[in-house]
Design an enzyme around this catalytic site. Structure first.
Site, PDB file in Angstrom:
ATOM      1  N   ASP A 138       4.150   3.157   6.676  1.00 37.24           N
ATOM      2  CA  ASP A 138       3.396   2.925   7.772  1.00 37.24           C
ATOM      3  C   ASP A 138       4.157   2.317   8.839  1.00 37.24           C
ATOM      4  OD1 ASP A 138       3.597   0.686   6.225  1.00 37.24           O
ATOM      5  OD2 ASP A 138       2.254  -0.353   7.928  1.00 37.24           O
TER       6      ASP A 138
ATOM      7  N   GLY B 113      15.847  -4.380  -0.235  1.00 40.31           N
ATOM      8  CA  GLY B 113      15.556  -4.656  -1.648  1.00 40.31           C
ATOM      9  C   GLY B 113      15.010  -5.893  -1.974  1.00 40.31           C
TER      10      GLY B 113
ATOM     11  N   ASP C 160       7.538   3.185  -2.381  1.00 39.94           N
ATOM     12  CA  ASP C 160       7.567   4.213  -1.344  1.00 39.94           C
ATOM     13  C   ASP C 160       9.157   4.182  -0.891  1.00 39.94           C
ATOM     14  OD1 ASP C 160       7.550   1.651  -0.231  1.00 39.94           O
ATOM     15  OD2 ASP C 160       5.904   2.445   1.339  1.00 39.94           O
ATOM     16  N   ILE C 161       9.547   2.877  -0.646  1.00 29.54           N
ATOM     17  CA  ILE C 161      10.951   2.946   0.070  1.00 29.54           C
ATOM     18  C   ILE C 161      11.542   1.543  -0.352  1.00 29.54           C
ATOM     19  CG2 ILE C 161       9.854   2.273   2.100  1.00 29.54           C
ATOM     20  CD1 ILE C 161      12.372   3.810   3.662  1.00 29.54           C
ATOM     21  N   VAL C 162      12.916   1.759  -0.753  1.00 29.15           N
ATOM     22  CA  VAL C 162      13.555   0.495  -0.982  1.00 29.15           C
ATOM     23  C   VAL C 162      14.487   0.252   0.325  1.00 29.15           C
ATOM     24  CG1 VAL C 162      15.171  -1.007  -2.293  1.00 29.15           C
ATOM     25  CG2 VAL C 162      13.271   0.734  -3.285  1.00 29.15           C
ATOM     26  N   ASP C 163      14.338  -0.633   1.118  1.00 34.69           N
ATOM     27  CA  ASP C 163      15.195  -1.136   2.321  1.00 34.69           C
ATOM     28  C   ASP C 163      16.239  -2.108   2.019  1.00 34.69           C
ATOM     29  OD1 ASP C 163      16.256  -1.102   4.804  1.00 34.69           O
ATOM     30  OD2 ASP C 163      14.316  -1.992   5.675  1.00 34.69           O
TER      31      ASP C 163
ATOM     32  N   THR D 115      12.061  -7.395  -1.456  1.00 35.03           N
ATOM     33  CA  THR D 115      10.848  -7.279  -2.101  1.00 35.03           C
ATOM     34  C   THR D 115      10.802  -6.860  -3.463  1.00 35.03           C
ATOM     35  OG1 THR D 115       9.949  -6.590   0.331  1.00 35.03           O
ATOM     36  CG2 THR D 115       8.552  -6.285  -1.731  1.00 35.03           C
TER      37      THR D 115
ATOM     38  N   LYS E 149       0.871  -1.138   0.144  1.00 35.67           N
ATOM     39  CA  LYS E 149       0.061  -0.005  -0.004  1.00 35.67           C
ATOM     40  C   LYS E 149       0.880   1.325  -0.095  1.00 35.67           C
ATOM     41  CE  LYS E 149      -3.129  -2.280   3.161  1.00 35.67           C
ATOM     42  NZ  LYS E 149      -3.684  -2.192   4.536  1.00 35.67           N
TER      43      LYS E 149
HETATM   44  P1  IMP Z   1      12.770  -4.475   1.590  1.00 39.60           P
HETATM   45  O1  IMP Z   1      12.193  -5.578   1.029  1.00 39.60           O
HETATM   46  O2  IMP Z   1      13.448  -4.485   2.801  1.00 39.60           O
HETATM   47  O3  IMP Z   1      13.373  -3.490   0.755  1.00 39.60           O
HETATM   48  O4  IMP Z   1      11.545  -3.606   2.333  1.00 39.60           O
HETATM   49  C1  IMP Z   1      10.483  -3.230   1.383  1.00 39.60           C
HETATM   50  C2  IMP Z   1       9.190  -2.609   2.314  1.00 39.60           C
HETATM   51  O5  IMP Z   1       9.056  -2.664   3.582  1.00 39.60           O
HETATM   52  C3  IMP Z   1       8.840  -1.249   1.755  1.00 39.60           C
HETATM   53  O6  IMP Z   1       8.164  -1.326   0.414  1.00 39.60           O
HETATM   54  C4  IMP Z   1       8.131  -0.882   2.817  1.00 39.60           C
HETATM   55  O7  IMP Z   1       6.836  -0.981   2.813  1.00 39.60           O
HETATM   56  C5  IMP Z   1       8.625  -1.616   4.016  1.00 39.60           C
HETATM   57  N1  IMP Z   1       9.767  -0.566   4.517  1.00 39.60           N
HETATM   58  C6  IMP Z   1      11.017  -0.701   4.688  1.00 39.60           C
HETATM   59  N2  IMP Z   1      11.566   0.174   5.325  1.00 39.60           N
HETATM   60  C7  IMP Z   1      10.490   1.081   6.017  1.00 39.60           C
HETATM   61  C8  IMP Z   1      10.620   2.156   6.895  1.00 39.60           C
HETATM   62  O8  IMP Z   1      11.468   2.874   7.078  1.00 39.60           O
HETATM   63  N3  IMP Z   1       9.428   2.591   7.136  1.00 39.60           N
HETATM   64  C9  IMP Z   1       8.237   2.120   6.665  1.00 39.60           C
HETATM   65  N4  IMP Z   1       8.169   0.975   5.653  1.00 39.60           N
HETATM   66  C10 IMP Z   1       9.480   0.420   5.620  1.00 39.60           C
HETATM   67 MG    MG Z   2       6.248  -0.867   0.271  1.00 35.50          MG
END
Ligand code: IMP
Ligand code: MG
Length: 179
Positions: A156, A102, A97-100, A104, A40
């Site tokens: 969120d 990576g 929104d954000i790539v943490d 996902t 979302k």
């Molecule tokens: P990844 O797979 O670690 O890159 O995480 C991706 C998803 O985790 C993002 O699309 C967000 O929905 C959620 N996420 C990662 N970091 C944050 C944050 O700092 N705040 C809120 N959501 C986050």
């Molecule tokens: Mg997201």
């Protein structure tokens, strides 16, 4: 209540969105571009981004759920909403929104590539590059940051704070008696 440390104000975000939209509009001029928002979190960013573009686009959404809740991606991803647009031969831009870590995104890109698009690139509002665990790179990244958990403007914490117009660093206070 956690502390909310301001990171980006409403006006900062709008400036970032305009800059991204300008680059995208130039790079994808005369192409068939499909924006795929990742639900979302990206719904507000995508809504603002499309309205700043000067090229025609189509819009679709995808949803990936990471198992478990909390502030960190578990790495185990499940697709809970597929795309509904035929992307074969088209240029795809995944809007996040954000790539943490990576993780996902790399799953989503692999999934999208099975439909034979002409290209797949990523546009993220926030790039938390320090925590990357996959090779994935965002062609367009609005704001680079290190660690820290961010909320607001679609982001969120357990479904709360998406409605905030700005972006904040959520700082949790240590519980009394716990170090
Ligand atoms: P990844 O797979 O670690 O890159 O995480 C991706 C998803 O985790 C993002 O699309 C967000 O929905 C959620 N996420 C990662 N970091 C944050 C944050 O700092 N705040 C809120 N959501 C986050
Ligand atoms: Mg997201």
């Amino acid at each position: 209540m956690p502390d909310f440390i301001p990171v980006l104000e409403k006006d900062d975000i709008q400036r970032i969105v305009s800059t991204l939209a300008e680059s995208i509009s130039t790079d994808y001029k005369d192409r068939e571009l499909v924006l795929i928002g990742v639900l979302k979190g990206a719904f507000i960013f995508l809504a603002d981004l499309v309205r700043q573009l000067t090229i025609p686009v189509s819009v679709d959404f995808i949803r990936a759920a990471s198992y478990g809740s909390g502030t960190s991606s578990s790495g185990s991803i499940r697709l809970t909403k597929a795309i509904e647009t035929d992307i074969a031969g088209k240029d795809v831009l995944v809007v996040e929104d954000i790539v943490d870590t990576g993780l996902t995104l790399s799953h989503l890109i692999d999934y999208l590539k099975t439909f034979s698009p002409r290209s797949v690139e990523v546009c993220t509002l926030i790039d938390k590059y320090e925590r990357r665990k996959s090779e994935v790179k965002a062609k367009y990244a609005g704001y680079q940051t290190g660690h820290g958990f961010l909320v607001g403007y679609g982001l969120d914490f357990d479904e709360a704070y998406r409605e905030l117009p700005g972006i904040y660093h959520l700082k949790f206070q240590p519980k009394e008696g716990v170090l």
